[in-house]
Scaffold this motif. Sequence first.
Motif, PDB file in Angstrom:
ATOM      1  N   GLU A  86       0.827  -1.204   0.000  1.00 48.69           N
ATOM      2  CA  GLU A  86       0.000   0.000   0.000  1.00 48.69           C
ATOM      3  C   GLU A  86       0.865   1.259   0.000  1.00 48.69           C
ATOM      4  OE1 GLU A  86      -3.310   2.223  -0.336  1.00 48.69           O
ATOM      5  OE2 GLU A  86      -3.199   0.046  -0.446  1.00 48.69           O
ATOM      6  N   ARG A  89       2.143   1.792  -3.473  1.00 46.01           N
ATOM      7  CA  ARG A  89       1.094   2.347  -4.342  1.00 46.01           C
ATOM      8  C   ARG A  89       0.885   3.839  -4.084  1.00 46.01           C
ATOM      9  NH1 ARG A  89      -1.119  -2.850  -3.921  1.00 46.01           N
ATOM     10  NH2 ARG A  89      -2.197  -2.458  -1.980  1.00 46.01           N
ATOM     11  N   ASN A  92       3.835   5.820  -5.407  1.00 45.03           N
ATOM     12  CA  ASN A  92       3.784   5.895  -6.873  1.00 45.03           C
ATOM     13  C   ASN A  92       2.825   6.990  -7.320  1.00 45.03           C
ATOM     14  OD1 ASN A  92       5.597   3.813  -7.216  1.00 45.03           O
ATOM     15  ND2 ASN A  92       4.050   2.269  -7.571  1.00 45.03           N
ATOM     16  N   THR A  93       1.675   7.074  -6.657  1.00 47.04           N
ATOM     17  CA  THR A  93       0.686   8.102  -6.995  1.00 47.04           C
ATOM     18  C   THR A  93       1.260   9.490  -6.748  1.00 47.04           C
ATOM     19  OG1 THR A  93      -1.089   6.583  -6.402  1.00 47.04           O
ATOM     20  CG2 THR A  93      -1.654   8.913  -6.529  1.00 47.04           C
TER      21      THR A  93
END
Length: 161
Positions: A86, A89, A92-93
């Motif tokens: 998580e 992720r 990365n965003t």
Amino acid sequence: MSRPENQEDSEEEDWMINWDRRRRTAAVQVLCSVVYALKLHHLYHSKHNVNKPPRNLKGIKRNAPRDDVCRREFERIREAIHSVAEAIREANTIAKRSQARVHSEEEVFAELVNLGVDKRLRYRAYTFLTQNASRVRAFFGCPVEERKKFLLQLMHGPHNL
């Protein structure tokens, strides 16, 4: 491009390379944790013969606490892996949002055409904008309906005489 702009671009590129390396390292660590958990599971089951039914009721009672400990340990590992995934992720965003949009020369020219800049001025404006990446960023940062006026002000302002 000027030296500070090249340095900024280089630092941003270095940051992205380092970020990508760290992200890949985190992914490898997650995979190693998974392999480790599977190996523990395999060793536990082969050592304690969990798949074989116990011969008496006492065996069931003795294996129950071990099974609970094993399940809790695997649950902790699963939660840790989920947390790392998580975090990757989310990062990365954030990294995608923080990357500055780089407009190509073709996009600059196409936008000048879309704005209806006169042909004679269009070539000067194109050359003026593409000489400096910060000008391109500023140009595309303006609302579309104000870009033409902003461009004329940039080109004919007192600092560009």
